[in-house]
Write a protein that holds these residues in place. Structure first.
Motif, short mmCIF file in Angstrom:
data_model
loop_
_atom_site.label_atom_id
_atom_site.label_comp_id
_atom_site.label_asym_id
_atom_site.label_seq_id
_atom_site.Cartn_x
_atom_site.Cartn_y
_atom_site.Cartn_z
N GLN A 103 -59.07 -63.73 -30.46
CA GLN A 103 -58.76 -63.40 -29.07
C GLN A 103 -57.34 -63.81 -28.68
O GLN A 103 -56.86 -63.42 -27.62
CB GLN A 103 -59.72 -64.12 -28.10
CG GLN A 103 -61.18 -64.02 -28.50
CD GLN A 103 -61.87 -62.83 -27.87
OE1 GLN A 103 -61.19 -61.88 -27.42
NE2 GLN A 103 -63.18 -62.84 -27.86
N ARG A 104 -56.72 -64.63 -29.53
CA ARG A 104 -55.41 -65.14 -29.13
C ARG A 104 -54.56 -65.40 -30.37
O ARG A 104 -54.98 -66.08 -31.28
CB ARG A 104 -55.62 -66.45 -28.37
CG ARG A 104 -54.64 -66.69 -27.25
CD ARG A 104 -54.75 -68.13 -26.81
NE ARG A 104 -54.55 -69.01 -27.93
CZ ARG A 104 -54.92 -70.30 -27.96
NH1 ARG A 104 -55.55 -70.81 -26.94
NH2 ARG A 104 -54.68 -71.05 -29.01
N SER A 105 -53.36 -64.83 -30.38
CA SER A 105 -52.51 -64.99 -31.56
C SER A 105 -51.88 -66.37 -31.60
O SER A 105 -51.60 -66.98 -30.59
CB SER A 105 -51.41 -63.94 -31.55
OG SER A 105 -50.62 -64.10 -32.72
N SER A 156 -49.55 -53.65 -33.42
CA SER A 156 -50.88 -53.22 -33.00
C SER A 156 -51.84 -54.39 -33.23
O SER A 156 -51.51 -55.35 -33.93
CB SER A 156 -51.33 -52.02 -33.83
OG SER A 156 -51.66 -52.45 -35.15
N LEU A 157 -53.02 -54.30 -32.65
CA LEU A 157 -53.98 -55.39 -32.80
C LEU A 157 -54.31 -55.67 -34.26
O LEU A 157 -54.35 -56.82 -34.70
CB LEU A 157 -55.26 -55.08 -32.01
CG LEU A 157 -56.31 -56.19 -31.99
CD1 LEU A 157 -55.75 -57.45 -31.35
CD2 LEU A 157 -57.56 -55.73 -31.26
N ARG A 160 -51.35 -57.33 -35.93
CA ARG A 160 -51.25 -58.71 -35.46
C ARG A 160 -52.28 -59.59 -36.15
O ARG A 160 -51.99 -60.71 -36.58
CB ARG A 160 -51.47 -58.73 -33.95
CG ARG A 160 -50.92 -59.95 -33.27
CD ARG A 160 -51.86 -60.41 -32.18
NE ARG A 160 -52.95 -61.18 -32.74
CZ ARG A 160 -54.10 -61.38 -32.15
NH1 ARG A 160 -54.35 -60.84 -30.99
NH2 ARG A 160 -55.03 -62.10 -32.73
N MET A 161 -53.51 -59.07 -36.29
CA MET A 161 -54.56 -59.87 -36.91
C MET A 161 -54.21 -60.15 -38.37
O MET A 161 -54.43 -61.24 -38.87
CB MET A 161 -55.88 -59.11 -36.83
CG MET A 161 -57.08 -60.01 -36.84
SD MET A 161 -57.24 -60.94 -35.31
CE MET A 161 -58.12 -59.75 -34.30
N GLY A 184 -62.38 -56.11 -31.73
CA GLY A 184 -61.50 -55.05 -31.24
C GLY A 184 -60.84 -54.20 -32.30
O GLY A 184 -60.08 -53.29 -31.98
N LEU A 185 -61.11 -54.47 -33.58
CA LEU A 185 -60.45 -53.70 -34.63
C LEU A 185 -61.21 -52.42 -34.95
O LEU A 185 -62.43 -52.34 -34.80
CB LEU A 185 -60.35 -54.53 -35.91
CG LEU A 185 -59.56 -55.84 -35.83
CD1 LEU A 185 -59.45 -56.46 -37.22
CD2 LEU A 185 -58.17 -55.59 -35.25
#
Ligand code: ADP
Ligand code: MG
Length: 312
Positions: A103-105, A156-157, A160-161, A184-185
């Motif tokens: 939920q948070r990078s 993008s998410l 980032r992940m 969310g992926l």
């Protein structure tokens, strides 16, 4: 490797009042509300295990992980991670542990991904040659090459992940805590994350604790799950043992008596029999007394087994 015993975390926060003079009342009354986020949790995890730590929203998963990383101090109980007490030996513990909060990078928002990774390398004293080898491996494994020079805020998410995962394992910690790493992926990105976790565990015998809402993650990765609800452990054991329950024969009958030889109807008006060994015999015995309109065989899916544990 990880020993958690009687772990309890109670959050205390001032009771807040709304309405006129609410802020004043909040200050003056000084009442507190307490939430027991983790309630007498005990488990042990061995080196090389991949354990799914599962439970509904608010069950206490993230709080447990934050205690294991040393971010939070528990109210009571003992924790030992690789011989260290996380909140007391916080920086030594950090070197043993890679963490990803989906939920948070944890990356620096304005820096190109590669710079974030270099900073992580410097923070954890990774010698230059080891950093380069590690980075090369991660570029391949996570497909980072297309966006290493992109500032994290523009990723993008899924990208980032992947960047967060790279940062978490760059210094090759023996332990990896993943809190909702697939949230969310899309399907492909989820698959990439799963393969990465599998590889990391396989190559380095990295121990993994994984929280997720996606049971496909669990089925792909975990042999064991710990289920919690309202801070308490409901189940801890092998998935095989859970799913290794009798298959069930589900029948719809023409007539609809309330009860058929000890089996009541479920909510959808079906009769559900456990299949022991003799399926034809079971069907014959039902057919001898009733007209079967429809029937099917249900395998115990992880999802329904878990639902069953929560409703019990
Ligand atoms: N910093 C905090 N202050 C007060 N309550 C908190 C805090 N963090 C979590 N909680 C509460 O503790 C409970 C467990 O939260 P959490 O560990 O985040 O659950 P999960 O990760 O399983 O969804 C929830 O009721 C949540 O509201
Ligand atoms: Mg959480």
């Amino acid at each position: 490797m990880i020993r958690v015993e009687g772990l309890t975390k109670v959050f205390r926060r001032p009771r807040t009042f709304s309405g006129p003079f609410g802020a004043l009342r909040t200050l003056v009354t000084r009442q507190h509300e307490e939430t027991t986020a983790v309630d007498d949790v005990t488990f042990e995890i061995d080196e090389g295990e991949v354990v799914g730590y599962l439970g509904p929203n608010g069950a206490g998963k993230s709080t447990t992980i934050k205690i294991l990383t040393g971010i939070l101090t528990p109210t009571s109980g003992t924790v030992e991670v690789n011989g260290l007490v996380p909140w007391r030996d916080r920086s030594a513990n950090a070197r043993n542990v890679g963490v990803v909060f989906g939920q948070r990078s944890q990356l620096w928002w304005d820096l190109p991904l590669i710079e974030s990774l270099r900073l992580v390398g410097a923070l954890y004293d990774v010698p230059a040659p080891r950093f380069e080898t590690s980075l090369k491996k991660l570029r391949d494994l996570l497909g980072l090459d297309g966006f290493l020079d992109t500032p994290v805020r523009q990723l993008s998410l899924g990208q980032r992940m992947r960047g967060d995962l790279a940062a978490a394992v760059l210094y090759e910690p023996p332990l990896l805590y993943l809190d909702e790493p697939t949230v969310g992926l899309d399907v492909l990105a989820k698959e990439a994350v799963r393969e990465f976790i599998m590889e990391t565990n396989r190559i380095g015998r990295t121990t993994v604790i994984l929280t997720t809402h996606d049971l496909a993650d669990v089925e792909a990765l975990c042999k064991r799950i710990v289920l919690i609800d309202q801070g308490r452990v409901l189940f801890d054991g092998a998935i095989d043992a859970l799913v290794d329950q009798p298959r069930r024969l589900v029948v719809l009958l023409d007539a609809e008596p309330e009860e058929v030889r000890g089996v009541s109807r479920d909510l959808e008006g079906r009769y559900v029999f456990e299949i022991r060994d003799d399926l034809p015999g079971l069907i014959a015995s039902i057919a001898a007394e009733h007209t079967i309109r429809d029937m099917s065989i249900e395998e115990p899916a992880l999802e329904s087994v878990i639902k069953g544990i929560y409703t019990r």
